[in-house]
Design an enzyme around this catalytic site. Structure first.
Site, PDB file in Angstrom:
ATOM      1  CE1 TYR A   1      -0.448 -27.558  65.425  1.00 30.75           C
ATOM      2  CE2 TYR A   1      -1.964 -28.169  63.933  1.00 30.75           C
ATOM      3  CZ  TYR A   1      -1.466 -28.109  65.423  1.00 30.75           C
ATOM      4  OH  TYR A   1      -2.635 -28.395  66.045  1.00 30.75           O
ATOM      5  CG  HIS A   2       0.163 -23.870  58.130  1.00 32.65           C
ATOM      6  ND1 HIS A   2      -1.253 -23.122  58.026  1.00 32.65           N
ATOM      7  CD2 HIS A   2       0.186 -25.085  57.917  1.00 32.65           C
ATOM      8  CE1 HIS A   2      -2.051 -24.086  57.646  1.00 32.65           C
ATOM      9  NE2 HIS A   2      -1.235 -25.274  57.752  1.00 32.65           N
ATOM     10  N   PRO A   3       5.028 -22.913  59.723  1.00 36.98           N
ATOM     11  CG  PRO A   3       6.411 -23.984  60.998  1.00 36.98           C
ATOM     12  CD  PRO A   3       4.961 -24.080  60.568  1.00 36.98           C
TER      13      PRO A   3
END
Length: 543
Positions: free
Chosen positions: A479-481
């Site tokens: 969850y780190h775009p």
């Protein structure tokens, strides 16, 4: 209190000095800092609702929000070639506080080298020594202030409140295989094993809505509009002049006297720019959007951290699985949290963890481990009926690059997300080597008394090919775009080192999308730092 839900009527255009689009990790910081001196009027637009869902404020509640569409965009990637054509679920916050209201709460800044690399790539003012004061300014560190940490800032950073023997055993096991114990991943060095700090205070989540926005809500010069979906940025020629947004089924307009600040995140910021006519010309023509600026870099260079999770069956009934699956223990945990704000409900998305190098040739760690005293088939789903724990491998600096493109000129249609996980040999090798090192930790004496055996992938999965196939079959996002509107001065850079959109006046992007590349750790703390630094630059330029 100027935070109601009623904007100006459709025919009456309200004017503000600054319009901030997106009340997430960055947007709430901007709203607070830009309205603080009372000189500037600020409109903050948020597509989602207020942060009233009770699970937002309970740390372990992130599991309940994983697929809660009232506060979550719930995006999906396109089928990923490197993951056997699977689509990968991409939860993103759609609520005041954005992803800081639904994330795993870990406070991790990345490595000093990450920021020095940004500076070396031509982004003056973004080296580690430049950004450290902003990390310190934001922080209210439970341990007090020192060279690396600040106290008294808006953002609470705390030690964990759940003393779990498994998480402690993981740190001891790492030491037994030669990974040093590190009491502070955000201090002098990141390398080592230890406990994560979290954006919590006294057992409650400290989102940016709570820590930055709430104290500012009584200011007469700040207006907050929720359930307000930005449709497009308005332009006078090449100058951003305002924002059109939809609320209560009505199209509303707001004018910006000074600047429009896009803080909608790595997916929604490039989407809004493209919808507004700032993006790759061919893509805009395809959807009948009038071109304001041919900017091929908008939506380019998408990066994300992938994780692969190893599940181990536990020999003792000390896991969260045992609490959740036992009605009496579950009720006791709830009562303990209600009375003391302690116990298993304070668990973040990583209790202990480690950062290490897969090769001695590397200058800094390329793998992060998140350790969790529970297990499940997929994050956000039911815990296993047996006692189990999880440790995930995350490659910190992937070479793989993807893209984000609008599918339609309709702002309510989700964008097309392609991340291209495992597209390069470096990325594939890092996971294979990372899993081998993690297995050594999990087999070390300190964890021996807890481990019955590996459930997934299982003892038979040993060869490089089999390990890679396991990664392809089960790998998912952490969850780190980032980096879809990245900072730089090359032809594909979208913003300059003051976060101004190149080729446009009165428009900045302030969020994780501007990162020149992915940092070596979780992205929430760096995003808050970016917004702190941007606030100073915006106020400087307003003089």
């Amino acid at each position: 209190m100027n935070n109601n839900n009623h904007g100006a009527p459709a025919n009456d255009v309200a004017e503000y000095d600054y319009i901030v689009v997106g009340a997430g990790s960055a947007g709430c910081v901007l709203a607070n800092r830009l309205s603080a001196d009372g000189k500037h009027s600020v409109l903050l637009l948020e597509a989602g609702p207020k942060d009233t869902n009770i699970w937002i404020h309970v740390p372990l509640g992130y599991g309940k929000l994983f697929k809660e569409k009232s506060v979550n965009w719930m995006y999906q990637t396109e089928p990923e070639p490197g993951l056997n054509g699977r689509q990968v679920f991409q939860p993103r916050g759609k609520v005041l506080g954005g992803s800081s209201s639904i994330n795993g709460l870990l406070y991790v800044r990345g490595q000093h080298e990450d920021y020095d690399r940004w500076r070396q790539r031509g982004n003056a003012g973004w080296g580690y020594d430049d950004v450290l004061p902003y990390f310190r300014k934001a922080e209210d560190q439970q341990r007090g202030s020192d060279k690396y940490h600040g106290a008294g800032g808006p953002l609470p950073v705390s030690d964990w409140r759940y003393h779990d023997p498994l998480s402690e055993a993981f740190v001891h096991a790492a030491a037994e295989v030669g990974i040093p114990t590190n009491p502070d991943f955000n201090g002098a060095t990141q390398e080592g094993a230890g406990f994560f700090q979290t954006t919590t205070r006294r057992g409650r989540r400290a989102s940016t809505a709570r820590s930055y926005l709430r104290p500012a809500l009584t200011r007469g010069n700040l207006r907050v509009e929720t359930s307000a979906l930005a449709q497009r940025i308005l332009f006078d020629g090449k100058r951003a002049s305002g924002v059109a947004y939809k609320q209560d089924g009505q199209l509303r307009m707001a004018k910006a006297r000074k600047e429009v600040l896009v803080s909608s995140g790595a997916y929604n910021s490039p989407q809004l720019l493209q919808l507004s006519g700032v993006g790759p010309a061919d893509l805009l023509k395809q959807h009948g959007i009038e071109i304001v600026l041919d900017a091929p870099g908008v939506g380019n260079d998408l990066q994300d951290h992938m994780q692969v999770r190893i599940v181990t069956r536990c020999a003792q009934s000390v896991t969260l699985n045992d609490v959740v699956n036992n009605p009496v223990r579950r009720v006791m945990a709830g009562l303990r949290y209600a009375a003391l704000r302690k116990g298993p409900l304070t668990i973040a998305a990583g209790t202990s963890g480690a950062f290490f190098k897969t090769s001695p040739r590397l200058a800094s760690p390329d793998i992060q481990i998140h350790f969790l005293p529970f297990s499940t088939d997929k994050m956000g789903e039911k815990l296993h009926p047996f006692s189990g724990f999880t440790a995930s491998v995350c490659q910190l600096r992937p070479e793989s690059r993807g893209s984000l493109k609008i599918r339609s000129a309709d702002p309510s249609v989700p964008p097309e997300i392609r991340i291209n996980y495992l597209a390069t040999e470096t990325d594939r090798r890092a996971f294979i080597d990372g899993i081998r090192i993690l297995r050594k930790i999990l087999a070390a004496p300190a964890l021996k008394s807890y481990s019955v055996g590996e459930v997934d992938p299982g003892a038979k999965v040993v060869s490089d090919d089999d390990l890679l196939e396991f990664c392809r079959r089960t790998g998912s996002t952490v969850y780190h775009p980032t980096s879809t509107c990245r900072m730089g001065n090359d032809p594909l850079a979208v913003v300059d080192n003051r976060l101004k959109v190149r080729g446009i006046e009165g428009l900045r992007v302030v969020d994780a999308s501007v990162m020149p590349d992915l940092m070596s750790g979780n992205t929430n703390a760096p995003t808050i730092m970016i917004a702190e630094k941007a606030s100073d630059m915006i106020l400087e330029d307003a003089r």
